[in-house]
Design an enzyme around this catalytic site. Structure first.
Site, PDB file in Angstrom:
ATOM      1  CD  GLU A   1       8.311   4.361  -1.341  1.00 15.28           C
ATOM      2  OE1 GLU A   1       8.029   3.334  -0.684  1.00 15.28           O
ATOM      3  OE2 GLU A   1       7.905   4.566  -2.509  1.00 15.28           O
TER       4      GLU A   1
ATOM      5  CB  ALA B   1      -0.927  -0.041   1.201  1.00 16.34           C
ATOM      6  NE  ARG B   2       1.655   5.762  -2.091  1.00 21.02           N
ATOM      7  CZ  ARG B   2       1.502   5.129  -3.268  1.00 21.02           C
ATOM      8  NH1 ARG B   2       1.772   3.843  -3.372  1.00 21.02           N
ATOM      9  NH2 ARG B   2       1.120   5.792  -4.335  1.00 21.02           N
TER      10      ARG B   2
ATOM     11  CG  HIS C   1       6.850   1.989  -4.557  1.00 18.62           C
ATOM     12  ND1 HIS C   1       6.450   3.123  -3.901  1.00 18.62           N
ATOM     13  CD2 HIS C   1       5.752   1.579  -5.243  1.00 18.62           C
ATOM     14  CE1 HIS C   1       5.179   3.397  -4.178  1.00 18.62           C
ATOM     15  NE2 HIS C   1       4.734   2.456  -5.000  1.00 18.62           N
TER      16      HIS C   1
ATOM     17  N   GLY D   1       5.592  -2.533  -7.185  1.00 22.98           N
ATOM     18  CA  GLY D   1       4.255  -3.126  -7.340  1.00 22.98           C
ATOM     19  C   GLY D   1       3.698  -3.022  -8.751  1.00 22.98           C
ATOM     20  CB  SER D   2       2.591  -0.333 -10.806  1.00 24.97           C
ATOM     21  OG  SER D   2       3.534   0.713 -10.643  1.00 24.97           O
TER      22      SER D   2
ATOM     23  CG  ASP E   1       6.582  -2.956  -3.646  1.00 22.92           C
ATOM     24  OD1 ASP E   1       7.754  -3.058  -4.066  1.00 22.92           O
ATOM     25  OD2 ASP E   1       5.661  -2.431  -4.306  1.00 22.92           O
TER      26      ASP E   1
END
Ligand code: DGY
Length: 325
Positions: A273, A243-244, A291, A293-294, A268
């Protein structure tokens, strides 16, 4: 043929986007690109935004109330290259009449895949196992070493049952998991993927062998996973956060990983960050990703194209594909 309405639409991008998206941006708009992908602080954004009607931004640039208030009057739309909008002060945008658009849907599958990666990577000690191999420490197959936690058939709690949470639930069913969720509101059965709703986290958490955090970062979800909620999890639970970072209270999670209360965590995203709490790096049971994820070619192209579609809609007066403010 490029629409003259977009071709004359001056827009800046805060980041260098994937090649195909960047090519479209430069061909179809009066583009102010960030050729060397320099990190732009608020003064640099303000200087580049002069005369621009649109800005394509990303989660790496905080558009807080102060920056939004100081944007040149020419700026009408902020199209973020992300589904998450926590880097944008939406209230300040509304107050200034600034349109904000994001990129939902197109990253759902990639982020749900990454959530499964975090759950499995943590549960099966992927990071430690690979390190053993790469560092030449693999002596021989052992009945006793690298023993992770079994995921198939276990109970999974999902916090945040939006598009990504629902896609995680679909995947988890393929692992034979019993899926439950906590969300602001209960979903209709056709969206709930057979998962059981828990309005109260206190009834969900004691049942979660695995916990996936897939909610947006809001004032309500800030430090959602804190020491009190961790205490409600079964001993040896596995946690994933795609998520964050600030959805997790780092001190509490790190203490729980150190004590073994939480067997492993797949993370992630991080508070602050690209910096992260250095204690995570010392924890063998933390499976850490930067990070991503996408981060697939298909998804990042689709996100970039969605951001440009939002700009083009604004330029031509068409309906916005995904407007949030
Ligand atoms: C988003 O779109 O909000 C993601 O975090 C970027 O991967």
């Amino acid at each position: 043929m490029t629409d003259p309405a977009t071709k004359s639409f001056r827009a800046m991008a805060t980041r260098l986007m994937p090649d195909a998206v960047e090519a479209r941006f430069r061909a179809d708009f009066d583009a102010v690109p960030n050729d060397d992908d320099a990190a732009l602080d608020a003064p640099a954004i303000l200087a580049r935004a002069e005369g621009c009607r649109g800005i394509v931004c990303s989660p790496t640039e905080p558009f807080d109330g102060e920056l939004i208030a100081r944007l040149p009057e020419s700026v009408e739309i902020l199209a973020t290259f992300s589904v998450g909008c926590d880097h944008i002060d939406l209230e300040a945008a509304r107050a200034r009449g600034l349109i904000v658009a994001n990129t939902p849907d197109v990253l759902t599958d990639a982020t749900a895949d990454a959530t499964m990666l975090c759950l499995l990577g943590a549960a099966r000690m992927a990071q430690q196992s690979e390190a053993v191999l790469r560092q030449g420490r693999w002596g021989r197959w052992s009945p006793r070493e690298m023993l992770g936690v079994h995921m198939s058939g276990k109970r999974l709690g999902i916090v945040g049952m939006g598009r990504i949470g629902q896609a995680v639930a679909r995947r988890a069913k393929g692992f034979g998991m019993r899926v439950m969720y906590h969300n602001r509101r209960e979903l209709p059965p056709e969206q709930a993927e057979g998962a059981a709703f828990h309005a109260d986290p206190a009834s969900l958490l004691p049942q979660c062998d695995f916990l996936a955090l897939t909610c947006p970062l809001t004032p309500e979800t800030h430090h959602w996973l804190d020491a009190a909620r961790i205490a409600l999890l079964p001993d040896g639970a596995v946690v994933a956060n795609t998520a964050r970072g600030p959805v997790v209270e780092d001190d509490a999670l790190i203490a729980a990983l150190q004590s073994g209360k939480i067997a492993a965590a797949g993370l992630d995203v991080f508070t602050g960050e690209p910096a992260l709490d250095p204690r995570y790096l010392d924890l063998e049971t933390a499976f850490l990703l930067p990070h991503i994820g996408s981060a697939t070619v298909e998804t990042r192209n689709a996100m970039g194209n969605r951001a440009l579609d939002n700009l083009a809609a604004h330029a031509t007066g068409a309906p916005y594909p995904s407007r949030v403010a």
